[in-house]
Design a protein around this motif. Structure first.
Motif, PDB file in Angstrom:
ATOM      1  N   LEU A  12      19.214 -14.587  -5.998  1.00 49.84           N
ATOM      2  CA  LEU A  12      18.248 -13.721  -5.333  1.00 49.84           C
ATOM      3  C   LEU A  12      17.244 -13.155  -6.339  1.00 49.84           C
ATOM      4  N   ALA A  13      17.715 -12.757  -7.508  1.00 47.73           N
ATOM      5  CA  ALA A  13      16.821 -12.211  -8.532  1.00 47.73           C
ATOM      6  C   ALA A  13      15.775 -13.245  -8.941  1.00 47.73           C
ATOM      7  N   VAL A  14      16.196 -14.482  -9.107  1.00 52.74           N
ATOM      8  CA  VAL A  14      15.273 -15.549  -9.487  1.00 52.74           C
ATOM      9  C   VAL A  14      14.251 -15.795  -8.381  1.00 52.74           C
ATOM     10  N   VAL A  15      14.717 -15.902  -7.143  1.00 50.95           N
ATOM     11  CA  VAL A  15      13.815 -16.179  -6.021  1.00 50.95           C
ATOM     12  C   VAL A  15      12.831 -15.016  -5.804  1.00 50.95           C
ATOM     13  N   LEU A  16      13.306 -13.782  -5.872  1.00 52.63           N
ATOM     14  CA  LEU A  16      12.414 -12.646  -5.682  1.00 52.63           C
ATOM     15  C   LEU A  16      11.366 -12.562  -6.788  1.00 52.63           C
ATOM     16  N   THR A  17      11.753 -12.912  -7.999  1.00 50.28           N
ATOM     17  CA  THR A  17      10.791 -12.907  -9.105  1.00 50.28           C
ATOM     18  C   THR A  17       9.732 -13.977  -8.894  1.00 50.28           C
ATOM     19  N   TRP A  18      10.143 -15.165  -8.522  1.00 50.41           N
ATOM     20  CA  TRP A  18       9.178 -16.237  -8.264  1.00 50.41           C
ATOM     21  C   TRP A  18       8.272 -15.868  -7.087  1.00 50.41           C
ATOM     22  N   LEU A  19       8.849 -15.293  -6.045  1.00 54.43           N
ATOM     23  CA  LEU A  19       8.058 -14.866  -4.898  1.00 54.43           C
ATOM     24  C   LEU A  19       7.031 -13.808  -5.307  1.00 54.43           C
ATOM     25  N   SER A  20       7.429 -12.916  -6.187  1.00 54.11           N
ATOM     26  CA  SER A  20       6.515 -11.874  -6.670  1.00 54.11           C
ATOM     27  C   SER A  20       5.300 -12.457  -7.369  1.00 54.11           C
ATOM     28  N   ALA A  21       5.489 -13.575  -8.042  1.00 53.48           N
ATOM     29  CA  ALA A  21       4.360 -14.228  -8.721  1.00 53.48           C
ATOM     30  C   ALA A  21       3.370 -14.818  -7.721  1.00 53.48           C
ATOM     31  N   LEU A 122      11.942  -5.287 -14.587  1.00 55.96           N
ATOM     32  CA  LEU A 122      10.620  -5.861 -14.835  1.00 55.96           C
ATOM     33  C   LEU A 122       9.759  -5.846 -13.572  1.00 55.96           C
ATOM     34  N   LEU A 123      10.363  -6.173 -12.426  1.00 58.64           N
ATOM     35  CA  LEU A 123       9.606  -6.113 -11.169  1.00 58.64           C
ATOM     36  C   LEU A 123       9.195  -4.678 -10.848  1.00 58.64           C
ATOM     37  N   GLY A 124      10.077  -3.739 -11.113  1.00 56.97           N
ATOM     38  CA  GLY A 124       9.741  -2.333 -10.893  1.00 56.97           C
ATOM     39  C   GLY A 124       8.623  -1.860 -11.806  1.00 56.97           C
ATOM     40  N   LEU A 125       8.712  -2.219 -13.078  1.00 51.93           N
ATOM     41  CA  LEU A 125       7.663  -1.850 -14.028  1.00 51.93           C
ATOM     42  C   LEU A 125       6.330  -2.483 -13.635  1.00 51.93           C
ATOM     43  N   VAL A 128       4.915  -0.609 -10.666  1.00 56.28           N
ATOM     44  CA  VAL A 128       4.348   0.693 -11.023  1.00 56.28           C
ATOM     45  C   VAL A 128       2.990   0.520 -11.699  1.00 56.28           C
ATOM     46  N   VAL A 129       2.894  -0.417 -12.636  1.00 58.83           N
ATOM     47  CA  VAL A 129       1.622  -0.643 -13.326  1.00 58.83           C
ATOM     48  C   VAL A 129       0.542  -1.107 -12.346  1.00 58.83           C
ATOM     49  N   LEU A 130       0.898  -1.984 -11.435  1.00 62.58           N
ATOM     50  CA  LEU A 130      -0.089  -2.453 -10.458  1.00 62.58           C
ATOM     51  C   LEU A 130      -0.403  -1.384  -9.409  1.00 62.58           C
ATOM     52  N   ALA A 131       0.516  -0.475  -9.153  1.00 62.52           N
ATOM     53  CA  ALA A 131       0.213   0.674  -8.294  1.00 62.52           C
ATOM     54  C   ALA A 131      -0.826   1.569  -8.978  1.00 62.52           C
ATOM     55  N   PRO A 146      -8.503  -0.418  -1.331  1.00 68.72           N
ATOM     56  CA  PRO A 146      -7.536  -1.387  -1.843  1.00 68.72           C
ATOM     57  C   PRO A 146      -6.160  -1.184  -1.192  1.00 68.72           C
ATOM     58  N   LEU A 147      -5.616  -2.242  -0.654  1.00 67.36           N
ATOM     59  CA  LEU A 147      -4.289  -2.186  -0.025  1.00 67.36           C
ATOM     60  C   LEU A 147      -3.268  -2.803  -0.972  1.00 67.36           C
ATOM     61  N   PRO A 148      -2.298  -2.028  -1.430  1.00 68.65           N
ATOM     62  CA  PRO A 148      -1.317  -2.522  -2.404  1.00 68.65           C
ATOM     63  C   PRO A 148      -0.170  -3.287  -1.743  1.00 68.65           C
ATOM     64  N   ILE A 149      -0.485  -4.380  -1.099  1.00 68.72           N
ATOM     65  CA  ILE A 149       0.508  -5.131  -0.325  1.00 68.72           C
ATOM     66  C   ILE A 149       1.667  -5.586  -1.206  1.00 68.72           C
ATOM     67  N   GLY A 150       1.379  -6.341  -2.244  1.00 65.51           N
ATOM     68  CA  GLY A 150       2.425  -6.854  -3.119  1.00 65.51           C
ATOM     69  C   GLY A 150       3.165  -5.766  -3.862  1.00 65.51           C
ATOM     70  N   VAL A 151       2.463  -4.689  -4.206  1.00 66.13           N
ATOM     71  CA  VAL A 151       3.099  -3.597  -4.940  1.00 66.13           C
ATOM     72  C   VAL A 151       4.300  -3.065  -4.172  1.00 66.13           C
ATOM     73  N   VAL A 152       4.142  -2.918  -2.875  1.00 71.15           N
ATOM     74  CA  VAL A 152       5.248  -2.429  -2.037  1.00 71.15           C
ATOM     75  C   VAL A 152       6.435  -3.391  -2.118  1.00 71.15           C
ATOM     76  N   PHE A 153       6.150  -4.687  -2.058  1.00 75.13           N
ATOM     77  CA  PHE A 153       7.227  -5.675  -2.153  1.00 75.13           C
ATOM     78  C   PHE A 153       7.876  -5.658  -3.537  1.00 75.13           C
ATOM     79  N   TYR A 154       7.069  -5.576  -4.608  1.00 75.76           N
ATOM     80  CA  TYR A 154       7.628  -5.562  -5.962  1.00 75.76           C
ATOM     81  C   TYR A 154       8.597  -4.400  -6.124  1.00 75.76           C
ATOM     82  N   LEU A 155       8.200  -3.233  -5.635  1.00 82.86           N
ATOM     83  CA  LEU A 155       9.060  -2.059  -5.764  1.00 82.86           C
ATOM     84  C   LEU A 155      10.310  -2.184  -4.889  1.00 82.86           C
ATOM     85  N   ALA A 156      10.161  -2.754  -3.705  1.00 86.37           N
ATOM     86  CA  ALA A 156      11.328  -2.972  -2.842  1.00 86.37           C
ATOM     87  C   ALA A 156      12.284  -3.990  -3.472  1.00 86.37           C
ATOM     88  N   PHE A 157      11.725  -5.078  -3.992  1.00 85.89           N
ATOM     89  CA  PHE A 157      12.557  -6.078  -4.668  1.00 85.89           C
ATOM     90  C   PHE A 157      13.294  -5.457  -5.854  1.00 85.89           C
TER      91      PHE A 157
END
Length: 167
Positions: A12-21, A122-125, A128-131, A146-157
């Motif tokens: 799950l960690a690998v897939v969520l990281t790839w999805l975040s990219a 790393l996803l949390g950091l 936060v930086v992209l927020a 600006p809508l921080p769509i991915g930021v919400v997902f990164y923090l949730a992941f």
């Protein structure tokens, strides 16, 4: 509350990281810039800018974070683009770690740092930086919202990965 069973945490960690990219961290519709509206879709490693009402060949422009920073030279929003570059670097490190973890799972699992928590951090950091970058875009005179769509997902992941029961 356990969201993920321990045996599935690594994949799950690998897939969520790839999805975040692949997720856009920010989407901004800017009405009436220089006579026309523009849509910005910012992914971690590139930005797509689409200008409405212009022939397609001229309407679409791609920028990576570093060239976008250079393009904003002298503008008040340059600092937002610099924050984007930092966030992209953090997510690039996360992607490299995820690829290495995928390739050599046993070696990473026996290491001194839990790779699932490392990727979550790393996803949390990155989130936060992209927020912060989104906030800077909104407060430095960039037209549109600006809508921080991915930021919400990164923090949730990150939250999911940091709270996995690894016992």
């Amino acid at each position: 509350m356990v969201w993920v069973r321990s045996e599935y945490a690594g994949p799950l960690a690998v897939v969520l990281t790839w999805l975040s990219a692949l997720l856009p961290w920010n989407v901004t519709y800017s009405p009436a810039i220089s006579g026309g509206s523009v849509l910005f879709v910012r992914f971690p490693f590139f930005q797509v800018r689409y200008a409405f009402g212009v022939p397609f060949a001229d309407a679409v422009r791609l920028f990576d974070p570093l060239s976008a920073v250079a393009f904003q030279s002298g503008n008040s929003i340059r600092v937002a683009y610099e924050a984007w570059a930092v966030g992209a670097a953090v997510l690039a490190v996360a992607v490299v770690v995820a690829v290495a973890y995928y390739a050599r799972e046993e070696a990473f699992e026996s290491g001194p740092v839990d790779p699932v928590r490392l990727l979550g951090g790393l996803l949390g950091l990155g989130g936060v930086v992209l927020a912060v970058a989104t906030y800077l875009l909104a407060t430095r005179g960039f037209p549109g919202v600006p809508l921080p769509i991915g930021v919400v997902f990164y923090l949730a992941f990150a939250g999911v990965l940091l709270t996995v029961d690894r016992t």
